[in-house]
Write a protein that holds these residues in place. Structure first.
Motif, PDB file in Angstrom:
ATOM      1  N   ARG B 111       0.826  -1.207   0.000  1.00 20.85           N
ATOM      2  CA  ARG B 111       0.000   0.000   0.000  1.00 20.85           C
ATOM      3  C   ARG B 111       0.865   1.265   0.000  1.00 20.85           C
ATOM      4  O   ARG B 111       0.579   2.234  -0.703  1.00 20.85           O
ATOM      5  N   GLU B 112       1.940   1.230   0.764  1.00 16.66           N
ATOM      6  CA  GLU B 112       2.853   2.379   0.781  1.00 16.66           C
ATOM      7  C   GLU B 112       3.439   2.612  -0.609  1.00 16.66           C
ATOM      8  O   GLU B 112       3.550   3.740  -1.075  1.00 16.66           O
ATOM      9  N   ARG B 113       3.824   1.528  -1.254  1.00 14.72           N
ATOM     10  CA  ARG B 113       4.417   1.617  -2.588  1.00 14.72           C
ATOM     11  C   ARG B 113       3.420   2.235  -3.565  1.00 14.72           C
ATOM     12  O   ARG B 113       3.751   3.119  -4.353  1.00 14.72           O
ATOM     13  N   GLN B 114       2.178   1.741  -3.494  1.00 15.16           N
ATOM     14  CA  GLN B 114       1.164   2.267  -4.408  1.00 15.16           C
ATOM     15  C   GLN B 114       0.944   3.760  -4.177  1.00 15.16           C
ATOM     16  O   GLN B 114       0.850   4.538  -5.124  1.00 15.16           O
ATOM     17  N   VAL B 115       0.872   4.127  -2.922  1.00 12.85           N
ATOM     18  CA  VAL B 115       0.628   5.543  -2.613  1.00 12.85           C
ATOM     19  C   VAL B 115       1.779   6.413  -3.110  1.00 12.85           C
ATOM     20  O   VAL B 115       1.574   7.452  -3.746  1.00 12.85           O
ATOM     21  N   VAL B 116       2.985   5.988  -2.837  1.00 11.87           N
ATOM     22  CA  VAL B 116       4.145   6.786  -3.251  1.00 11.87           C
ATOM     23  C   VAL B 116       4.197   6.909  -4.779  1.00 11.87           C
ATOM     24  O   VAL B 116       4.457   7.983  -5.320  1.00 11.87           O
ATOM     25  N   VAL B 117       3.948   5.816  -5.467  1.00 18.42           N
ATOM     26  CA  VAL B 117       3.997   5.855  -6.942  1.00 18.42           C
ATOM     27  C   VAL B 117       2.906   6.773  -7.490  1.00 18.42           C
ATOM     28  O   VAL B 117       3.151   7.578  -8.388  1.00 18.42           O
ATOM     29  N   LEU B 118       1.708   6.651  -6.926  1.00 17.23           N
ATOM     30  CA  LEU B 118       0.619   7.502  -7.429  1.00 17.23           C
ATOM     31  C   LEU B 118       0.868   8.971  -7.119  1.00 17.23           C
ATOM     32  O   LEU B 118       0.566   9.847  -7.924  1.00 17.23           O
ATOM     33  N   ARG B 119       1.411   9.245  -5.945  1.00 15.84           N
ATOM     34  CA  ARG B 119       1.653  10.641  -5.571  1.00 15.84           C
ATOM     35  C   ARG B 119       2.807  11.259  -6.346  1.00 15.84           C
ATOM     36  O   ARG B 119       2.708  12.372  -6.849  1.00 15.84           O
ATOM     37  N   HIS B 120       3.891  10.516  -6.447  1.00 15.09           N
ATOM     38  CA  HIS B 120       5.119  11.146  -6.930  1.00 15.09           C
ATOM     39  C   HIS B 120       5.526  10.736  -8.338  1.00 15.09           C
ATOM     40  O   HIS B 120       6.408  11.347  -8.908  1.00 15.09           O
ATOM     41  N   TYR B 121       4.927   9.704  -8.878  1.00 15.54           N
ATOM     42  CA  TYR B 121       5.163   9.422 -10.289  1.00 15.54           C
ATOM     43  C   TYR B 121       3.973   9.870 -11.135  1.00 15.54           C
ATOM     44  O   TYR B 121       4.115  10.606 -12.112  1.00 15.54           O
ATOM     45  N   VAL B 122       2.772   9.448 -10.725  1.00 16.51           N
ATOM     46  CA  VAL B 122       1.587   9.814 -11.503  1.00 16.51           C
ATOM     47  C   VAL B 122       1.153  11.247 -11.188  1.00 16.51           C
ATOM     48  O   VAL B 122       0.387  11.849 -11.935  1.00 16.51           O
ATOM     49  N   ASP B 123       1.660  11.776 -10.087  1.00 13.82           N
ATOM     50  CA  ASP B 123       1.350  13.152  -9.685  1.00 13.82           C
ATOM     51  C   ASP B 123      -0.122  13.360  -9.344  1.00 13.82           C
ATOM     52  O   ASP B 123      -0.722  14.389  -9.696  1.00 13.82           O
ATOM     53  N   LEU B 124      -0.724  12.388  -8.696  1.00 13.97           N
ATOM     54  CA  LEU B 124      -2.107  12.545  -8.247  1.00 13.97           C
ATOM     55  C   LEU B 124      -2.119  13.284  -6.907  1.00 13.97           C
ATOM     56  O   LEU B 124      -1.149  13.225  -6.134  1.00 13.97           O
ATOM     57  N   SER B 125      -3.229  13.952  -6.631  1.00 15.34           N
ATOM     58  CA  SER B 125      -3.390  14.576  -5.325  1.00 15.34           C
ATOM     59  C   SER B 125      -3.716  13.493  -4.294  1.00 15.34           C
ATOM     60  O   SER B 125      -4.035  12.353  -4.653  1.00 15.34           O
ATOM     61  N   GLU B 126      -3.647  13.843  -3.032  1.00 15.37           N
ATOM     62  CA  GLU B 126      -3.955  12.859  -1.996  1.00 15.37           C
ATOM     63  C   GLU B 126      -5.394  12.371  -2.118  1.00 15.37           C
ATOM     64  O   GLU B 126      -5.688  11.192  -1.907  1.00 15.37           O
ATOM     65  N   HIS B 127      -6.291  13.279  -2.451  1.00 15.24           N
ATOM     66  CA  HIS B 127      -7.697  12.877  -2.631  1.00 15.24           C
ATOM     67  C   HIS B 127      -7.831  11.909  -3.808  1.00 15.24           C
ATOM     68  O   HIS B 127      -8.574  10.920  -3.732  1.00 15.24           O
TER      69      HIS B 127
END
Lengths: 344, 163
Positions: B111-127
């Motif tokens: 889950r941490e990996r998914q969150v980090v990738v989505l936040r910092h690679y895909v550039d999604l917001s936290e929401h």
């Protein structure tokens, strides 16, 4: 830090990856059709259709408009024409009492290949297509747990399967395909769920594996270890000089650990208590294998394969399979270290 | 002949697959598995292609990729196929930074990996990450915090950690 991580992500040099849009399209159509079939058929019949659908994936070419055959739930399904078939005899874990036939189809364009299992009278048992695009010279797939097939290059003279935890094949069968390649199927008694790990085969004097690496062989008294010079180690044991090894042999990859930037892997022999351990290391000094309990190292030899391959330590250990717990060594640059326990 | 709907889907696959593949690779660490995850996810997207908002198709496909990744991990106890050695000294495509990044990501919880990738690679917001993963905002924040802390330890050169 977050910005730094983002930069790392975007600067990362990723491996070559791709999906064929038309293969996706074809797969999506099959998936949609299966949903419709499942909606109208009973659970048992639908399961059978799934098998047929998976098999169809192999015979479909990619890139063109495809019309799926109208699959009908049936207790007896005729499989599409296969590239090769081989009779397997009775396979225990399938709970069948009559001989089975394995058929294979290969879709070179998509990288998928598939195997189907059916009874001699044509009733389908299972079929599956597997994406193995990274394996250039050989392709293999596990059809049902314990039944694994491989398509090997023409000219193969012997082949052995390797399961990660050392499962032993109970039987095997092989046949030449029309293009000269060889279809081999191995099966086990199904008593142990294991990961099918590799196929090792010989072409002339060369020992190869499906990991696309030529292997180095180290012969010992009762064993032959195959070691991949690309940094991997595959422990496999077979009587030295044995030419006919299809379906034979056994390998145990006991453990692996990354110590700093290199792999340290060991494998043991299948010879019951104790065994021969191989540990792959870089250029190191003062190698020491750590054993547990009353286990004792009877013999230890070091093979140096030069910079490309590194060092391989082979040891005969008197004790249980798990008796070697650690390898300690001195790296000239890093100093005393160990692994894999020390790496955790 | 392909229908207009199919043609638009093929175009979508061509456009969306590069980023989906990289996202999957960062999450699972294996290029072959990444291809399989994306292929399977896009097939699922096709099944709903006529009903979904094409403008949101990439986000939907990304969600399917990540869910499929979790499902795949749950099935690991079953027999699986592998065509790779579990250890590699240096893969052909690797460069030092990539190797370090992927190795570091592998130490994170899924889950941490998914969150980090989505936040910092895909550039999604936290929401957006919360919506994609189907978790609460607090989970996203805590996972991101833990994940980044681990990555900081592993990736930032010594001496820069406390800068």
């Amino acid at each position: 830090m977050p910005d730094e991580i983002g930069t790392l992500f975007h600067q990362a040099s990723t491996p070559t990856m791709s999906v064929d849009p038309y293969a996706v399209l074809a797969g999506g159509r099959r998936r949609r059709q299966r949903r419709r079939l499942v909606a109208v058929a009973g659970t048992a019949a639908a399961t059978l259709v799934l098998g047929v659908g998976a098999w169809t994936a192999l015979s479909d070419s990619t890139g063109d408009e495809q019309t799926l055959p109208a699959a009908t739930p049936s207790a007896s399904v005729s499989l599409p024409e296969a590239v090769a078939e081989v009779s397997l005899g009775v396979i225990p874990q399938t709970d069948r009492t009559q001989p089975l036939v394995a058929a294979v189809a290969v879709d070179e364009d998509s990288g998928r290949l598939g195997f189907a299992l059916r009874t001699e009278d044509g009733a389908a048992l299972a079929s599956r297509s597997v994406f193995v695009g990274r394996t250039e010279r050989a392709r293999f797939a596990t059809l049902v747990p314990g039944v694994t097939a491989a398509v090997l290059p023409a000219g193969v003279t012997a082949a052995v399967p390797v399961w990660a935890r050392g499962q032993t094949p109970q039987g095997s069968a092989a046949t030449a395909m029309p293009d000269g390649r060889v279809l081999v199927v191995w099966w086990t008694d199904g008593s142990e769920k294991d990961t099918f790990y590799d196929v090792i085969w010989t072409e002339g004097d060369e020992v190869l594996s499906s990991h696309a690496a030529s292997l180095l062989a180290i012969d010992r008294d009762d064993a032959r270890f195959f070691l991949a010079p690309n940094g991997g180690v595959i422990g496999y044991l077979a009587p030295p000089g044995e030419d006919e090894v299809v379906g034979g042999g056994k390998a145990n990859i006991i453990d692996q650990g990354v110590v700093e930037s290199f792999p340290a892997v060991w494998a043991d022999s299948p010879s019951g208590s104790g065994g021969t351990y191989a540990v792959f290391l870089p250029k190191v000094e003062d190698v020491e294998l750590v054993v547990t309990g009353d286990a004792e190292i009877r013999d230890q030899t070091v093979h140096d394969f030069g910079e490309e391959v590194g060092l391989v330590v082979l040891a005969d250990v008197d004790g249980s399979r798990e008796s070697v717990t650690e390898v300690r060594f001195t790296d000239p640059e890093m100093g005393p270290t160990g692994g894999p326990a020390a790496a955790e | 002949m392909a229908s207009p709907s199919d043609e638009s889907f093929v175009e979508f696959v061509r456009d969306a697959s590069p980023q989906l593949l990289r996202t999957a690779w960062f999450v699972c660490g294996d290029p072959v598995q990444a291809e399989e995850l994306v292929q399977a996810a896009l097939e699922r997207v096709y099944v709903r292609w006529r009903r979904i908002d094409h403008g949101a198709a990439t986000a939907y496909a990304r969600k399917v990729v990540l869910n499929h990744h979790i499902d795949t991990r749950r099935r690991r106890s079953r027999e699986v196929l592998t065509d790779r050695t579990p250890e590699r000294a240096a893969a052909e495509h690797d460069v030092e930074d990539t190797d370090a990044l992927v190795r570091a990501l592998a130490t994170l919880a899924p889950r941490e990996r998914q969150v980090v990738v989505l936040r910092h690679y895909v550039d999604l917001s936290e929401h957006e990450v919360a919506d994609t993963l189907g978790v609460g905002l607090g989970t996203v924040k805590s996972s991101a915090s833990r994940g980044l802390a681990k990555l900081r330890e592993l990736l930032v050169p010594e001496g820069e950690n406390h800068a």
